[in-house]
Design an enzyme around this catalytic site. Structure first.
Site, PDB file in Angstrom:
ATOM      1  N   CYS A 178      75.307  31.554  47.867  1.00 18.43           N
ATOM      2  CA  CYS A 178      74.223  32.535  48.080  1.00 18.43           C
ATOM      3  C   CYS A 178      73.995  33.353  46.815  1.00 18.43           C
ATOM      4  O   CYS A 178      73.766  34.579  46.884  1.00 18.43           O
ATOM      5  CB  CYS A 178      74.516  33.453  49.268  1.00 18.43           C
ATOM      6  SG  CYS A 178      74.640  32.590  50.819  1.00 18.43           S
ATOM      7  N   GLN A 189      82.959  42.288  48.846  1.00 16.21           N
ATOM      8  CA  GLN A 189      84.147  41.623  48.306  1.00 16.21           C
ATOM      9  C   GLN A 189      85.179  42.623  47.798  1.00 16.21           C
ATOM     10  O   GLN A 189      86.258  42.217  47.350  1.00 16.21           O
ATOM     11  CB  GLN A 189      83.752  40.679  47.161  1.00 16.21           C
ATOM     12  CG  GLN A 189      82.824  39.567  47.581  1.00 16.21           C
ATOM     13  CD  GLN A 189      83.470  38.602  48.576  1.00 16.21           C
ATOM     14  OE1 GLN A 189      84.700  38.563  48.719  1.00 16.21           O
ATOM     15  NE2 GLN A 189      82.658  37.837  49.285  1.00 16.21           N
ATOM     16  N   LYS A 246      84.941  40.241  56.413  1.00 16.62           N
ATOM     17  CA  LYS A 246      85.619  39.951  55.139  1.00 16.62           C
ATOM     18  C   LYS A 246      86.820  40.875  54.948  1.00 16.62           C
ATOM     19  O   LYS A 246      87.560  40.766  53.977  1.00 16.62           O
ATOM     20  CB  LYS A 246      84.638  40.094  53.976  1.00 16.62           C
ATOM     21  CG  LYS A 246      83.518  39.045  54.027  1.00 16.62           C
ATOM     22  CD  LYS A 246      82.562  39.222  52.894  1.00 16.62           C
ATOM     23  CE  LYS A 246      81.240  38.520  53.133  1.00 16.62           C
ATOM     24  NZ  LYS A 246      81.263  37.091  52.832  1.00 16.62           N
ATOM     25  N   HIS A 266      74.508  38.630  45.302  1.00 14.12           N
ATOM     26  CA  HIS A 266      74.379  37.765  46.480  1.00 14.12           C
ATOM     27  C   HIS A 266      72.930  37.871  46.966  1.00 14.12           C
ATOM     28  O   HIS A 266      72.294  38.911  46.806  1.00 14.12           O
ATOM     29  CB  HIS A 266      75.350  38.299  47.542  1.00 14.12           C
ATOM     30  CG  HIS A 266      75.510  37.446  48.759  1.00 14.12           C
ATOM     31  ND1 HIS A 266      74.584  37.420  49.782  1.00 14.12           N
ATOM     32  CD2 HIS A 266      76.498  36.602  49.136  1.00 14.12           C
ATOM     33  CE1 HIS A 266      75.007  36.602  50.735  1.00 14.12           C
ATOM     34  NE2 HIS A 266      76.163  36.087  50.365  1.00 14.12           N
ATOM     35  N   ASP A 318      77.239  47.127  46.859  1.00 13.62           N
ATOM     36  CA  ASP A 318      77.583  46.089  47.829  1.00 13.62           C
ATOM     37  C   ASP A 318      79.094  45.881  47.751  1.00 13.62           C
ATOM     38  O   ASP A 318      79.607  45.275  46.810  1.00 13.62           O
ATOM     39  CB  ASP A 318      76.804  44.819  47.464  1.00 13.62           C
ATOM     40  CG  ASP A 318      77.214  43.618  48.309  1.00 13.62           C
ATOM     41  OD1 ASP A 318      78.147  43.750  49.129  1.00 13.62           O
ATOM     42  OD2 ASP A 318      76.608  42.555  48.130  1.00 13.62           O
TER      43      ASP A 318
END
Ligand SMILES: Cc1ncc(COP(=O)(O)O)c(C=O)c1O
Length: 408
Positions: free
Chosen positions: A366, A206, A229, A126, A203
């Site tokens: 993104c 998700q 999220k 991203h 990261d």
């Protein structure tokens, strides 16, 4: 089922949580959870209580209400820590994953990397996990390398092993791709990074809402995610870092709360995590995040993962049977299905789906370097959450069939 009644995490029956989500009307297929998740009533209630009943500042007031709020704020930190297998003092509250990555780029990379050092990213990152590193690389004179993907859209760790050199000071990779849903073998990536003496940031935007995360078992050095999220509020997120690394990081923003003592001659700083939480924090956001984690944990991440995996399999199977549909990413994608409908711009796909009350995302997500690697400008993306069911997959498939009829 309401998450208030705790669920057997081993259960693999489909989740039935739609009634917990007040902002999802009947017949609306919300398939944009990878952008942001809808909020369960428990989170809405926690936010309403925070502002409407218990509100006060934290870490400053000597009155009882403020002391109580401070206890609640720190209880949320402990809850976050328990959720990801960490220690509370290693969890810094930030605005979101973007701010967390910028904090590490500025505070760790900006002070530990030197000219000639290298940062390793992957092709599927991203922009939030690309641009902060470009900014710091330019500042310190470091170079950036990009690990390619395997044919299924996973970060190719064999290639990464071959590319890693002692000059690599930092590796930053997504646990789950926001476009392809591909899941990283974090443990292996961490071992490879550590093999050349590099630190590794993961990261987790998700992943935290889709698969169980235990930072100790994963072996990473930093882990970041956004609350929104994870069925929590916007404006709140978490940076987890190993205690020794946070200790060695200078503050980023100066202000109240992050100090030990201030004088015009010399200011000393608080220990982490306070050192990185300058100013009045997003107090009620933290309370909302606590409620969100309680909600997700009550459902059980193994059950959530099983639920979303089944929906992905169903969607991929049905979409794959439609003439002209191209599927991206691996078959075992975590909760996310990106696709293209031959000759139709993804924005048109999304607009037609919206007419049928199906909300998906269309665009570059993104992740423009990934789009370039896939040879497309954009994709359509359906992403699932705990509130989705087979009826949403059916609505998605009906919508895509309509797209192919309209465009011949
Ligand atoms: C994989 C990934 N990383 C980082 C981000 C940035 O998250 P935020 O905008 O909440 O800071 C996102 C958001 O879409 C994401 O999906």
């Amino acid at each position: 089922m309401s998450a208030a009644t705790s669920r057997d995490p081993a259960a693999d029956a489909p989740l039935d949580t739609l009634a917990d989500f007040p902002a999802i009307p009947d017949g609306w297929a919300y398939l944009d959870t990878a952008a942001t998740a809808q909020k369960p009533q428990a989170v809405v209630d926690a936010i309403a209580r925070g502002y409407g009943e218990t509100y006060a500042t934290v870490h400053r007031g000597v009155y009882q209400r403020s002391a109580d709020m401070t206890v609640a704020y720190e209880a949320a930190r402990a809850r976050v820590a328990r959720f990801i297998g960490a220690e509370p003092d290693e969890c810094v509250f930030v605005r979101g994953a973007t701010e967390a990555i910028n904090l590490v780029a500025h505070g760790w990379a900006g002070t530990h990397l030197k000219p000639g050092d290298r940062i390793m990213l992957s092709m599927l990152e991203h922009h939030s996990n690309i641009v902060p590193w470009q900014m710091v690389a330019e500042r310190v004179g470091a170079a950036i390398d990009v690990v390619p993907l395997d044919p299924d859209g996973r970060i190719d760790l064999d290639r990464m092993a071959a590319m890693l050199r002692p000059e690599h000071g930092l590796v930053a990779l997504a646990h789950v791709s926001n476009v392809l849903g591909s899941v990283l073998d974090v443990r292996r990536a961490a071992d490879l990074a550590h093999g050349v003496g590099a630190k590794i940031l993961i990261d987790g935007c998700q992943s935290v809402a889709r698969i169980p995360v235990d930072v100790a078992a994963l072996g990473c050095d930093f882990y970041v995610f956004s609350g929104h999220k994870l069925y929590g509020p916007t404006g709140i997120g978490v940076l987890w870092g190993r205690a020794a690394l946070l200790d060695a990081m200078p503050p980023w923003q100066g202000g109240g709360s992050m100090i030990d003592r201030v004088s015009f001659e010399r200011t000393t700083y608080a220990a982490p995590p306070g050192r990185f939480e300058a100013g009045t924090p997003h107090i009620v956001g933290v309370l909302g995040l606590h409620a969100a984690i309680d909600y997700v944990d009550a459902l059980g991440l193994p059950a959530i993962h099983a639920h979303e995996t089944a929906l992905v399999a169903e969607a991929r199977e049905a979409l794959g049977r439609i003439d002209g549909v191209r599927l991206f990413g691996p078959a075992d994608s975590a909760g996310i299905v990106s696709f293209a409908v031959g000759g139709v711009h993804p924005h048109d796909v999304a607009t037609i789906l919206d007419e049928g009350r199906v909300a998906i995302r269309a665009g570059h997500h993104c992740a423009q370097p990934l789009m370039a690697a896939l040879g497309v400008e954009a994709t359509a993306r359906a992403s699932f959450g705990v509130y989705n069911g087979p009826q949403d997959v059916a609505a998605l498939v009906r919508g895509v069939e309509r797209v192919t009829r309209i465009f011949g």
